[in-house]
Design an enzyme around this catalytic site. Sequence first.
Site, PDB file in Angstrom:
ATOM      1  N   ASP A 282       0.982  -1.215  -0.051  1.00 12.96           N
ATOM      2  CA  ASP A 282      -0.007  -0.054  -0.069  1.00 12.96           C
ATOM      3  C   ASP A 282       0.784   1.298  -0.212  1.00 12.96           C
ATOM      4  O   ASP A 282       2.166   1.073   0.426  1.00 12.96           O
ATOM      5  CB  ASP A 282      -1.030   0.019   1.266  1.00 12.96           C
ATOM      6  CG  ASP A 282      -2.135   0.922   1.042  1.00 12.96           C
ATOM      7  OD1 ASP A 282      -1.924   1.767   0.073  1.00 12.96           O
ATOM      8  OD2 ASP A 282      -2.960   0.613   1.789  1.00 12.96           O
TER       9      ASP A 282
HETATM   10  C1  BGC Z   1      -5.137   3.207   0.102  1.00 14.23           C
HETATM   11  C2  BGC Z   1      -4.988   2.306  -1.070  1.00 14.23           C
HETATM   12  C3  BGC Z   1      -4.966   2.772  -2.133  1.00 14.23           C
HETATM   13  C4  BGC Z   1      -3.690   3.719  -2.012  1.00 14.23           C
HETATM   14  C5  BGC Z   1      -3.371   4.445  -3.535  1.00 14.23           C
HETATM   15  C6  BGC Z   1      -3.897   4.147  -0.020  1.00 14.23           C
HETATM   16  O1  BGC Z   1      -3.948   4.971   1.044  1.00 14.23           O
HETATM   17  O2  BGC Z   1      -5.198   2.590   1.328  1.00 14.23           O
HETATM   18  O3  BGC Z   1      -6.374   1.364  -1.081  1.00 14.23           O
HETATM   19  O4  BGC Z   1      -5.266   2.026  -3.235  1.00 14.23           O
HETATM   20  O5  BGC Z   1      -3.621   4.665  -1.391  1.00 14.23           O
HETATM   21  O6  BGC Z   1      -4.208   5.714  -3.601  1.00 14.23           O
END
Ligand code: BGC
Length: 749
Positions: A282
């Site tokens: 993530d």
């Molecule tokens: C989220 C993810 C997301 C990523 C990119 C993160 O903060 O937890 O679900 O895909 O950001 O935007």
Amino acid sequence: MNLSKNRFVDSYSFISSFRLFSFALIQALLLALAYNSLNAYNLSPQDEENVKTKVENLISQLTLDEKISMVHANSKFTIAGVERLGIPEWKMSDGPHGVREEISRDSWDPAGWDNDYSTYLPVGTALASTWNPELAYQFGVVLGREARAREKDVILGPGINVMRTPLCGRNFEYMGEDPYLISQMVAPYIIGVQEQDVVACVKHYALNNQEYERFRVNVEADERALREIYLPGFKAAVQEGGVLSVMTAYNKFRGKWCSENKYLLTDILKDEWGFKGVTISDWDGTHSTVDAALAGLDIEMGTKRDNYDDYYFADALKEAVENGQVPVEVIDDKVRRILTAMIKSNVLSDDRYDGEFISERNFETARKVAEEAVVLLKNDDVLPLDKTSLKSIAVIGENAALEQASGGGSSAIKAKYEITPLEGLKNLLGDEVEINYAQGYKSTTTFDWEGGVVDTSKSEVDFRANMRNEAVEIAKDADYVLMFVGLNHHFDLESVDRPDMKLPYEQDKLINEILKVNKNVVVVLVSGSPVDMTMWVDDAPAIVQGWYAGSEAGNVFADVLFGNVNPSGKLPFTFPKKLEDSPAHKLGDYPGEDLTVNYNEGIFVGYRYFDTYNVEPQFAFGHGLSYTTFDFSNISLNKETLTKDDNLEVKLILKNTGNRRGGEVVQLYIEDVEASVDRPKKELKAYQKIFLEPGEEKEVTFMVNEEMLSFYDTEKSDFTAEPGNFIIHIGSASDDIKLSADFNYVITQ
Ligand code: BGC
């Protein structure tokens, strides 16, 4: 080689249409073909071999620098390509219910494009409420088509973290509390996306069940809870959906960050389940170089560091390879996975699907999903409304006029359009019925994000009272009052959890004041999580759970309220009466202490807890009413004893006894009467969604096997079924069991 042969065919609808044919042989043949092409990545051994050869050929030509450049971000949403070998940058995009607005290459600022719209698909909880895998597939197809049209290679969804607490800010993005339901919905969603030459990325692996302290919290869950509750959805994504990428969660599990958790990433995901795709951290969820690289993380994505060379998987990883801490084979494995996913999604082919941008049929899918997502929670003979016998309606509530697509965090999208409930009602009723609107409450300025009142000055108190009075005035004279209340994306929001389950902005007060002056009130809840309704649930004659239902939300709500659509949605999670009733809160195991949250409720999550401990929910898992009625009868089992490796056939008759066409979800739960371990009272093990014309009946058949009786045996480190008596419960909801029958399971040598 064209790997996605089936890209123009909606396999699931293909299957449905052929059900109409009676010519059995042709049907069987065509069904076989359709099923065969469900997963475009179920390649023939020859195709698999060809992919392998191509990948190994590329790896043999890559320098270490080039390999390293492919395992970490080189912009907010890309990893580098290798131009000289024809490998392009790999472009990712959020998110679960639409392709995200284009943001700048190196910052979170919008890129300022004017063609970065998408269809706003109903959110995850709405999709799950349809209980319809065919719709999950079509949903995935739309996402994949639009991702390709926006030139994306990876779509960062679906999100499937289990709803452990009603307060989790991201519940709305996910698919509820039941591992079986999640598994049924996640696989076709992924297949739909990936058939469009786009890689799906199931997230967040694993145990990211609260947003509170998500960057720091450590989760302690026992092995049974892990295997029975939190992992099955991911396993189905891998083994049934053929997902080509998995996003690791921010939190720690058993003291190790998920992005460097060897047990989760290598032992379970890659070795046990045979995952051949890519693990992606993530954003900014990587915490080390060597540990993460050796534990099984393949790509580091991030946000915080400005210089991409400073990423853990950049210069530091190269150094770790050079000084022998990380064998180059480990890097090769990561690159192999990336290249394999690229080739399987035709990134390197000149015959790649180029997508379909916000087309009419994409919106049509959004509408179909929304139609089956709406859940009729309560109906004391109020709904559906008949527009020919109405003169006026009062529409009340900020959510009636609020667009929701652009909120919620990373899943926010720039919807091409979004029909609000008020617009939907106007579209449907035109001039035939007088519509009066009053906002009734206000979400901004006078409330903090928690919904609490922050401004108690006389002028503000008067202002709010005036809003309510205005609503009361229009409600008094209306034939019916439609209240669009609930939450919004100040609450159903990434990175924060709700403070409690209460309706914010003094909405309880508003609803009660309206109910005093007009009894014909329909409460439509727009939210992605349950709210405490105890203040008015008994007095409101009709309650509808509408969710964040996408681009067509308003039209669909109007159709449901006025009977053009007969609701068939079922709750994908329990609505507790009070927050304290839900297991994690009952035990005081939320949000954790000293940055550790213990999942002491174990496997007793959602209805597994409510059922077993006789806690009455407000609305149970699987609950959802219809405008017609269904009769369940004639349950029969084809044998009294099930043996290992055999199947037990369960049959029953479902009949539509009302006077409208309608859909019912026939739910099959299994109860293990006596077990050597604690087991839930019953668990969902199969279901079928069936639509019937008035008076029509259908024989419904289920197959029960050993696997459906089993629990995770920590001594054997495997699922096991114990011999003994089991009861099959067939119901319309987890708290509405219509038929039961028992059988014995025996293990013969
Ligand atoms: C989220 C993810 C997301 C990523 C990119 C993160 O903060 O937890 O679900 O895909 O950001 O935007």
